[in-house]
Design an enzyme around this catalytic site. Structure first.
Site, mmCIF file in Angstrom:
data_model
loop_
_atom_site.group_PDB
_atom_site.id
_atom_site.type_symbol
_atom_site.label_atom_id
_atom_site.label_comp_id
_atom_site.label_asym_id
_atom_site.label_seq_id
_atom_site.Cartn_x
_atom_site.Cartn_y
_atom_site.Cartn_z
ATOM 1 N N GLU A 127 31.672 37.826 52.190
ATOM 2 C CA GLU A 127 33.049 37.931 52.658
ATOM 3 C C GLU A 127 33.317 39.225 53.384
ATOM 4 O OE1 GLU A 127 35.017 34.965 49.402
ATOM 5 O OE2 GLU A 127 35.054 37.082 48.917
ATOM 6 N N CYS A 182 36.729 45.419 56.418
ATOM 7 C CA CYS A 182 35.961 45.682 55.196
ATOM 8 C C CYS A 182 34.774 44.709 55.201
ATOM 9 C CB CYS A 182 36.859 45.445 53.990
ATOM 10 S SG CYS A 182 35.996 45.547 52.414
ATOM 11 N N CYS A 197 26.405 41.239 43.510
ATOM 12 C CA CYS A 197 26.045 42.642 43.229
ATOM 13 C C CYS A 197 25.376 42.679 41.860
ATOM 14 C CB CYS A 197 27.294 43.525 43.216
ATOM 15 S SG CYS A 197 26.925 45.261 42.818
ATOM 16 N N CYS A 239 29.928 45.957 37.208
ATOM 17 C CA CYS A 239 31.042 46.772 36.712
ATOM 18 C C CYS A 239 32.065 45.837 36.057
ATOM 19 C CB CYS A 239 31.689 47.566 37.844
ATOM 20 S SG CYS A 239 30.504 48.672 38.623
ATOM 21 N N CYS A 264 35.189 44.238 38.092
ATOM 22 C CA CYS A 264 34.967 43.795 39.477
ATOM 23 C C CYS A 264 34.526 42.329 39.541
ATOM 24 C CB CYS A 264 33.906 44.693 40.104
ATOM 25 S SG CYS A 264 33.387 44.154 41.742
ATOM 26 N N GLY A 289 28.939 43.928 47.077
ATOM 27 C CA GLY A 289 27.633 44.580 46.970
ATOM 28 C C GLY A 289 27.673 46.083 46.943
ATOM 29 N N SER A 346 31.226 53.097 50.755
ATOM 30 C CA SER A 346 31.618 53.332 49.364
ATOM 31 C C SER A 346 30.460 53.003 48.430
ATOM 32 C CB SER A 346 32.820 52.452 49.021
ATOM 33 O OG SER A 346 33.096 52.510 47.636
ATOM 34 N N ASN A 374 43.365 45.149 40.973
ATOM 35 C CA ASN A 374 43.668 43.764 41.345
ATOM 36 C C ASN A 374 43.132 42.828 40.282
ATOM 37 O OD1 ASN A 374 44.774 44.369 43.963
ATOM 38 N ND2 ASN A 374 42.692 44.983 44.482
ATOM 39 N N CYS A 417 40.493 44.659 47.096
ATOM 40 C CA CYS A 417 39.302 45.281 46.502
ATOM 41 C C CYS A 417 38.924 44.590 45.200
ATOM 42 C CB CYS A 417 39.583 46.731 46.119
ATOM 43 S SG CYS A 417 39.692 47.844 47.480
HETATM 44 N N1 SAH Z 1 29.756 48.787 45.305
HETATM 45 C C1 SAH Z 1 30.556 49.711 46.002
HETATM 46 C C2 SAH Z 1 31.364 49.096 47.118
HETATM 47 C C3 SAH Z 1 32.018 47.788 46.851
HETATM 48 S S1 SAH Z 1 33.315 47.784 45.661
HETATM 49 C C4 SAH Z 1 31.451 50.484 45.045
HETATM 50 O O1 SAH Z 1 31.506 50.108 43.887
HETATM 51 O O2 SAH Z 1 32.027 51.473 45.472
HETATM 52 C C5 SAH Z 1 34.635 48.490 46.622
HETATM 53 C C6 SAH Z 1 35.732 49.146 45.805
HETATM 54 O O3 SAH Z 1 36.518 48.173 45.129
HETATM 55 C C7 SAH Z 1 35.203 50.097 44.761
HETATM 56 O O4 SAH Z 1 35.915 51.308 44.743
HETATM 57 C C8 SAH Z 1 35.475 49.321 43.507
HETATM 58 O O5 SAH Z 1 35.561 50.152 42.400
HETATM 59 C C9 SAH Z 1 36.780 48.649 43.828
HETATM 60 N N2 SAH Z 1 37.124 47.559 42.919
HETATM 61 C C10 SAH Z 1 36.286 46.725 42.276
HETATM 62 N N3 SAH Z 1 36.980 45.856 41.523
HETATM 63 C C11 SAH Z 1 38.292 46.151 41.681
HETATM 64 C C12 SAH Z 1 39.509 45.577 41.203
HETATM 65 N N4 SAH Z 1 39.502 44.526 40.388
HETATM 66 N N5 SAH Z 1 40.679 46.130 41.599
HETATM 67 C C13 SAH Z 1 40.690 47.167 42.469
HETATM 68 N N6 SAH Z 1 39.573 47.728 42.973
HETATM 69 C C14 SAH Z 1 38.391 47.223 42.581
HETATM 70 FE FE1 SF4 Z 2 30.451 47.679 40.746
HETATM 71 FE FE2 SF4 Z 2 30.836 47.924 43.421
HETATM 72 FE FE3 SF4 Z 2 29.022 46.178 42.442
HETATM 73 FE FE4 SF4 Z 2 31.624 45.697 42.099
HETATM 74 S S1 SF4 Z 2 30.536 45.768 44.046
HETATM 75 S S2 SF4 Z 2 29.989 45.484 40.550
HETATM 76 S S3 SF4 Z 2 32.435 47.777 41.838
HETATM 77 S S4 SF4 Z 2 28.965 48.390 42.252
#
Ligand code: SAH
Ligand code: SF4
Length: 350
Positions: A92, A105, A112, A116, A119, A163, A195, A294, A337
């Protein structure tokens, strides 16, 4: 044997191939331009290349471009793109227009592997890395939509979609070089932000590549034990090592680093958290982006209330930090995000 994708081939290797096949040297530039500048989507698009040479290229290499599967439009004019690859994988990208800019974006992986806990992409697990060409295609495909719907080209790119870019750094940096080269798209590297969740080796590698792009790090907690609960890979990349890596990035690039901090209600939004975050930020030139959480089904967090968010930001500002509070966009179409999870809906298709 699996063929190499022609866009994974450096220009020197393409030149070797052309020479080995007794073709004229100027073809190298022509072919390269078709793939990275003139929007070829298949070998047959290479209009000024003789058929005999196209046949040779096709015999030796594959060429896999992404296609648009679906575009969903948010009520706030954000647009979420689902892209489909030759092997039917979905990723996406999102276009976020504002008064002054159009931000794209983009994704770097299908899913990924880092899982986390807050996410949606992390919940999917990992499928495969995107190729440099597939990362690049997201921009060219969204550019056409931006020009038609917002009457403006993409002005900024954030590598913050699905990712972890540091786990696919070679392809990312290849795509970034093509996006920033005056020979191709010619985007200023200052308008590209990558990021990372905070993988130290990747931060050092990226600094050494001297791409000139901006770096953002998803911190989300400056307390090691609490960060590990949110981000499993934090165990292998402790805050002390992240600090050293960020200092190195700053030394090499002279840039201010963006700290991303998603505020999670009663998890990382209390006074102890703003204080430890301010302390963490002391030793590196940074700005802090406070991101609204979110919600996504099955993810056990909620967003902080407005007052808590304001108190958090005010405290950081009182410590002379630059703070932006980011409201999310495109929530109604799960384009914000952390909501990118490769789901295709039937509604709002165009
Ligand atoms: N993997 C990288 C980039 C993709 S995630 C990273 O983790 O930085 C992009 C951003 O979205 C990151 O800052 C991540 O922490 C944030 N993010 C992930 N899940 C989210 C959520 N549910 N609400 C708001 N931001 C979120
Ligand atoms: Fe964590 Fe970024 Fe991967 Fe989501 S995309 S699981 S925030 S490393």
């Amino acid at each position: 044997m699996k063929k190499i994708d022609i866009r994974d081939l450096g220009i020197a290797d393409l030149a070797k191939f052309i020479e080995k096949n007794g073709e004229k040297g100027f073809r190298v530039k022509q072919i390269h331009e078709w793939f990275w500048n003139k929007g070829a989507r298949q070998f047959d698009d290479l209009k000024n290349i003789p058929k005999s040479l196209i046949d040779k290229l096709q015999e030796e290499f594959s060429f896999h471009a992404l296609e648009i599967q679906e575009i969903q439009k948010s009520s706030d004019t954000t647009a979420k793109f689902s892209f489909i690859s030759h092997d039917k994988k979905l990723t996406e990208g999102v276009l976020i227009p504002s008064l002054k800019r159009v931000t794209a974006c983009i994704s770097t992986q299908v899913g990924c592997p880092l899982g986390c806990s807050f996410c949606a992409t992390g919940k999917l697990g990992f499928d495969r890395n995107l190729s440099a060409g597939e990362i690049f295609d997201q921009i060219t495909l969204m550019q056409a939509y931006a020009l038609e719907n917002y009457q403006n080209p993409i002005s900024n790119i954030v590598i913050m979609g699905m990712g972890e870019p540091m786990l696919n750094l070679e392809a990312c940096s290849n795509a970034i070089q093509k996006l920033t080269s005056p020979l191709y798209i010619g985007m200023s590297p200052k308008r590209i932000t990558l990021s990372t969740v905070g993988l130290c080796d990747g931060i050092y590698n990226l600094a050494d590549k001297q791409l000139g792009i901006e770096l953002a790090i998803s911190l989300h907690s400056a307390i090691q034990s609490e960060r590990e609960k949110l981000i499993p890979t934090a165990k292998l990349n402790p805050l002390s090592e992240i600090t050293d890596a960020l200092k190195y990035y700053h030394q090499k690039t002279n840039q201010r680093i963006t700290i991303e901090y998603v505020l999670l209600k009663n998890v990382n939004d209390q006074a102890i958290h703003s204080r430890t975050l301010a302390e963490f930020c002391k030793s590196i030139p940074v700005k802090v982006n406070i991101i609204e959480f979110n919600p996504t089904e099955g993810i056990p967090y909620s967003k902080s209330d407005d007052k808590t968010r304001a108190d958090f930001a005010n405290y950081l500002e009182s410590k002379n930090l630059i703070v932006n509070v980011r409201k999310s966009r495109g929530k109604d179409i799960a384009a914000a995000c952390g909501q990118l999870a490769g789901k295709i809906t039937k509604s709002d298709r165009i």
